[in-house]
Design an enzyme around this catalytic site. Structure first.
Site, PDB file in Angstrom:
ATOM      1  N   LYS A 126       0.911  -1.189  -0.005  1.00 25.61           N
ATOM      2  CA  LYS A 126      -0.026   0.035   0.179  1.00 25.61           C
ATOM      3  C   LYS A 126       0.781   1.261   0.087  1.00 25.61           C
ATOM      4  CE  LYS A 126      -4.417   0.899   0.231  1.00 25.61           C
ATOM      5  NZ  LYS A 126      -5.772  -0.112   0.114  1.00 25.61           N
ATOM      6  N   ASP A 166      -6.918   4.383  -4.628  1.00 29.72           N
ATOM      7  CA  ASP A 166      -7.493   4.130  -3.300  1.00 29.72           C
ATOM      8  C   ASP A 166      -8.430   5.293  -2.959  1.00 29.72           C
ATOM      9  OD1 ASP A 166      -7.715   1.893  -1.004  1.00 29.72           O
ATOM     10  OD2 ASP A 166      -7.626   3.891   0.066  1.00 29.72           O
TER      11      ASP A 166
END
Ligand code: GLU
Length: 447
Positions: A126, A166
């Site tokens: 991430k 995201d």
């Protein structure tokens, strides 16, 4: 067992004491996976979970960029390469002022389990930045994305680490990031997913997280002989996940009552139909407006400033906004009002107290790492199409997405069913996700 979990968490807290979200995510996994490890000899004495909570690599870098007035700004960029046991690191980039190492480490940790659950060969990662795209011009966002990729490019690649979107990173940002990667590396590869259709993107990728969440919720409902038809659905958020969760729930015959953003929620007693949803999509995606404007346009709706939608009576709740947006009191209100199913479209939107209430109330509850895995699963399908240099039809991708969500549901049931027949999807998702990664780590030795 309690003592084992506590000893493990004490060690995690000593190393990561200043990272509450990360500790929260690890605690949930430890509570379900440590008892499983204790019962399965092959994992004993290998410190597998301790190895999993330590990122393989944590990259932090300066991103300097110039705004439209010529002023110079400095943001912090990150990429957390959490685990590559079963495939290249894979996971989104988040651009939001709240981004810090704790948030990204919790997201990267969850991503490892989520990606494992998809059945596709993807490790977990991430990244992102504390940059806030809200209120910035397209040119400013472009300059920031280019500056961000100027550093990130050396750490990623189609067989190394494949970022995606995201919160705060959508089609516009992926375009700017891809453009700079291509220029620096002089390579047209599938290094990012969520790309535009004409330059390597997959059909259904924009819809996939929201659609997948509803497919998963539908599978859960079916285990109790129910479905979405005629059900009242409360949704939080109004971004990509919320929009397509609403669209799929509508297709299945549900009534959508709410949507929200960081300023509050709207409750439309007549329901948000296809036409109203099209308005929301245009408002949020093109005009970058606020959800309160919905209530100005439609008289059947009221805007509740600074509130979340969980007190609205419903059959199904889909939290699709952000982490820790639904607490113990909210969960109590949902259960009391007759809600039978909660499926997380966001990552970790329910607090531990909320999850406790759902389990106590014996209602269907799906953690995001299972129910929102459709997004990254379809990213995996985008990677496959890029490698094969082909493009599958909408129907083909949608069918694969549906099949994957059903497989994830079955895995959760396999590992999550309690003796009384109630399915603890949290336990199921954590153990199923763990087993595949742990087995790969065992096979690869201590590295
Ligand atoms: N950010 C999404 C998630 O939380 C998608 C990641 C991806 O497609 O790589 O799973």
């Amino acid at each position: 067992m309690e003592a084992k979990i506590k000893a493990f968490m004490d060690e995690v807290k000593t190393r990561n004491g200043h990272e509450p979200e990360f500790i929260q995510a690890v605690q949930e996994v430890a509570e379900t996976v440590i008892p499983y490890i204790a019962k399965h000899k092959i994992y004993n004495g290998k410190n597998i979970l301790l190895r999993m909570v330590e990122p393989e690599r944590l990259i932090s870098f300066r991103v300097a960029w110039v705004d439209d007035d010529g002023d110079i700004h400095v943001n912090r960029g990150y990429r957390i390469q959490m685990n590559s046991a079963i495939g290249p690191y894979k996971g989104g980039l988040r651009f939001h002022p709240t981004v810090n190492a704790s948030i990204l480490k919790f997201l990267a940790f969850e991503q490892v389990f989520k990606n494992s659950l998809t059945t596709l060969p993807m490790g977990g990662g991430k990244g992102g930045s504390d940059f806030d795209p809200k209120g910035k011009s397209d040119d400013e966002v472009m300059r920031f994305c280019h500056a961000f990729m100027l550093e990130l490019n050396r750490h990623i690649g189609p067989n190394t680490d494949v970022p995606a979107g995201d919160i705060g990173v959508g089609a516009r940002e992926i375009g700017f990031l891809f453009g700079m990667y291509k220029k620096i590396r002089n390579e047209f590869t599938g290094v990012l997913t969520g790309k535009g259709r004409s330059w390597g993107g997959s059909l259904i990728r924009p819809e996939a997280t929201g659609y997948g969440t509803v497919y998963f919720a539908q599978s859960m409902m079916q285990t109790n002989g129910m479905d979405f038809k005629g059900k009242d659905v409360v949704i939080s958020g109004s971004g990509n996940v919320a929009q397509y969760a609403a669209e799929k729930a509508l297709h299945l015959g549900a009534k959508i009552l709410t949507l929200s953003d960081s300023q509050g929620y709207i409750h439309d007693t007549d329901g948000i139909d296809e036409e109203k949803l099209a308005y929301v999509m245009d408002l949020k995606n093109n005009k970058r407006g606020r959800i309160s404007e919905y209530a100005d346009k439609y008289s059947s709706a009221t805007f509740y400033k600074g509130e979340t939608p969980w007190t609205v009576k419903c059959d199904i709740a889909l939290p699709c906004a952000t982490q820790n947006e639904l607490d113990g009191e909210d969960a109590k209100a949902l259960v009391k009002n007759g809600c039978v199913c909660v499926a997380e479209g966001a990552n970790m939107p329910s607090t531990p107290e909320a999850i406790h209430e759902f389990h106590e109330g014996k209602i269907l509850f799906a953690p995001g790492k299972a129910s929102n895995a459709g997004g990254v699963a379809t990213s995996g399908l985008e990677m496959s199409q890029n490698s094969l240099r082909i493009s599958w039809s909408r129907e083909e991708v949608d069918q694969r997405l549906k099949d994957i969500m059903e497989d994830i549901h079955d895995s959760c049931v396999k590992y999550g069913k309690d003796d009384d027949g109630y399915c603890n999807y949290v336990k199921g998702a954590n153990i199923a996700g763990f087993v595949k990664v742990a087995d790969a780590m065992l096979a690869q030795g201590v590295i």
